[in-house]
Design a protein around this motif. Structure first.
Motif: not given
Length: 575
Positions: A121-128, A215-224, A132-139
């Motif tokens: 689950x963590x790996x999936x959240x980390x990948x997501x 990014x914050x949501x994905x990070x929150x999911x990953x930390x949960x 998200x970080x990649x999309x933020x950097x792309x924008x």
């Protein structure tokens, strides 16, 4: 002949006289035999009882020996079982510790499984989160690029506007020269750039706010998930350390089961020993009773044996008694026959004299018959020669008939062999067809040839994505030999931008692994497509940190539309 018959009859008279002379002794022996038979009947009952009791005593003695042997064997088996049980008990000194360790392993294994599920689950959240970080950097890069483009346009326009201040024209607003008109237009465009900058900033702020929130949501999911890689590693080490105790616990259970079986066997054997001892005591008691009864009838048995021996000795006298009437009859008959033969001899002598006279007359008549006898003998010889010739011709006919039969049989065998030859020819043709079908130019080659275009296109698509379009893969199905002939083969060549096409083995390790991975993924894609399997997402784990020494070793589906491709540090695959 009559003389011989008379001598025979005289011998009969002499033999019968010898038998008749012993009449008194024969009658005495027969009377003794009858007396012994009567006594034997009196002793037969007790003798039979002796034999019965003797056989019973012997059988009981053998039963005693057998029971004693059974008891000894059972006692030995019991001792062996006790030894095995004691040895197993000695080996169970550390069973308590093993049970504790095995129970601890069960708890740690449960924790490890839970942690591994969290790792997925963590790996999936980390990948997501990474996506998200990649999309933020792309924008961010996209708006930076727009702003840089606007800045470049602004610098160009400012240079053009500088021409107006340097031209020295009195009426710049009504200037008609071409270069001043261009500068005037640039001035207007420069004034409009403020709006472009404002639009870029507004869109940048809006879109970055969305991506930052994601990014914050994905990070929150990953930390949960509360995944601890160090805890996972520690659990793996603990489980690896405790794993041997699981097999030791299984050995303990097997040993306990064996001990229970041994105890059951010991009880069963002891029960058998008790039963055998009871049978032994009964056999001994019955044997002693049978021996006493046997000894009681022993004297009668010995006397019965002697009587039977005497009866056997006197039995020939019974035959002699039966011969007395026969001897009397033969003696009387022989004497009467001797008298009759004497009279016959006298008659025979008279007949001989008469026949001799007749024979003398016949001799004179037979002298003319010798010539006829010679002629008959010659004719008989000719008949025998003809019979021999007939037999010879019959033998020749039989030999020819045998050869004719053999020839017919050989013709049938030739026909059968020709039919078998035709069958073998058809079978050989079928094998040649199969050989051609499965040769290098046959069905397998055609299957490979048919899939090569799709494999090439898919591999190049994947490799192009991996290398930014700088590398490609080419499959060649023919190889030109030194003799100028083409040979069927399957060679892989790697195309690289700005370089010549080279064979796979001549490239570097990194280039090999990229091309190998693209071909493997292409094959997997073709196979999954042909099987009707649709994969929604592909995760590649441990790729750039393994010095390019990787190969695909495991596909493990995490969800219905996700596959995880694991790469391990193994020797490079070769095509």
């Amino acid at each position: 002949m009559t003389e011989q018959s008379r001598a025979t009859q005289q011998a009969i008279i002499d033999n019968s006289a010898v038998i008749l002379d012993g009449r008194a002794e024969i009658e005495e022996k027969v009377a003794e035999h009858k007396s012994l038979l009567k006594h034997e009947l009196e002793l037969a009952g007790e003798s039979a009882l002796y034999s019965s009791k003797k056989q019973e005593a012997e059988n009981l003695a053998r039963q005693v020996d057998a029971e004693q042997k059974v008891i000894a064997d059972l006692q030995g088996a019991v001792q062996t079982k006790w030894d095995e049980k004691n040895a197993m008990i000695l080996n169970s000194a550390n069973d308590g510790e093993v049970r504790q360790k095995a129970e601890l392993y069960t708890r740690k294994k449960t924790e490890l499984d839970e942690m591994q599920e969290k790792a997925v689950v963590y790996q999936k959240a980390k990948t997501e989160h990474a996506a998200a970080v990649f999309r933020h950097d792309e924008i961010t890069r996209k708006f930076d690029t727009e702003k840089q483009s606007a800045d470049e346009q602004k610098r160009v326009l400012e240079k053009k506007v500088e021409i107006l201040s340097e031209s020295g024209c009195v009426d710049i607003d009504h200037a008609h020269c071409k270069f001043l008109q261009d500068a005037t237009s640039a001035k207007e465009e420069l004034a409009a750039l403020d709006g472009i900058y404002a639009d870029i900033a507004s869109r940048r702020e809006t879109e970055l706010a969305k991506t930052s929130l994601e990014v914050d949501e994905k990070l929150s999911v990953m930390n949960e998930v509360e995944f601890d890689a160090e805890a996972l590693s520690n659990l793996q080490k603990e489980c690896a350390t405790l794993l041997p105790y699981v097999s030791q616990l299984e050995d303990i259970k097997q040993r306990e089961g064996k001990i229970a079986l041994l105890e059951a066997d010991i009880k069963h054997l002891q029960s058998n020993i008790l039963e055998a001892e009871i049978r032994l005591a009964e056999a001994k008691a019955e044997g002693m009773t049978a021996e006493k009864e046997r000894d009681r009838y022993a004297k009668a048995f010995e006397e019965h044996v002697k009587v039977l021996s005497s009866i056997t000795t006197l039995e020939p006298w019974l035959e002699k008694e039966k011969q007395l009437p026969v001897a009397e009859e033969r003696n009387l008959t022989a004497k009467n026959r001797v008298l009759e033969l004497t009279e016959e001899l006298k008659d025979i002598d008279t007949d001989i004299a008469e026949k001799q006279a007749e024979a003398d007359k016949e001799l004179l008549a037979m002298s003319g018959m010798e010539e006829l006898t010679g002629i008959v003998a010659k004719m008989n010889a000719e008949v025998e020669d003809l019979n021999a010739l007939v037999k010879e011709k019959q033998m020749e006919i039989g030999a020819l008939q045998q050869k004719a039969d053999q020839s017919a049989r050989l013709k049938k065998e030739i026909t059968s062999l020709q039919e078998r030859q035709l069958g073998y020819s058809d079978e050989a043709f079928d094998y040649e067809t199969l050989k051609a079908a499965f040769s290098q130019s046959g069905v397998p080659h055609q299957i490979i040839r048919s899939i090569i275009p799709q494999l090439t296109a898919t591999s190049n698509t994947i490799l192009g994505q991996m290398t930014g379009g700088k590398m490609g893969v080419e499959f060649r199905l023919e190889r030109l030999q030194k003799s100028g002939k083409e040979k069927v083969s399957l060679d892989i060549f790697i195309e690289e931008y700005g370089k010549s096409v080279l064979p796979y083995l001549s490239k570097s390790g990194g280039e090999k692994v990229k091309s190998s991975l693209s071909v493997i993924l292409a094959l997997a894609e073709i196979k999954s497509s042909s099987a009707g399997i649709q994969l929604g997402m592909l995760f590649i784990d441990s790729w750039m940190g393994m010095e390019y020494r990787h190969t695909v070793t495991h596909w493990r589906p995490s969800r219905a539309d996700i596959a995880i491709l694991r790469l391990w540090q193994l020797p490079m695959i070769r095509p």
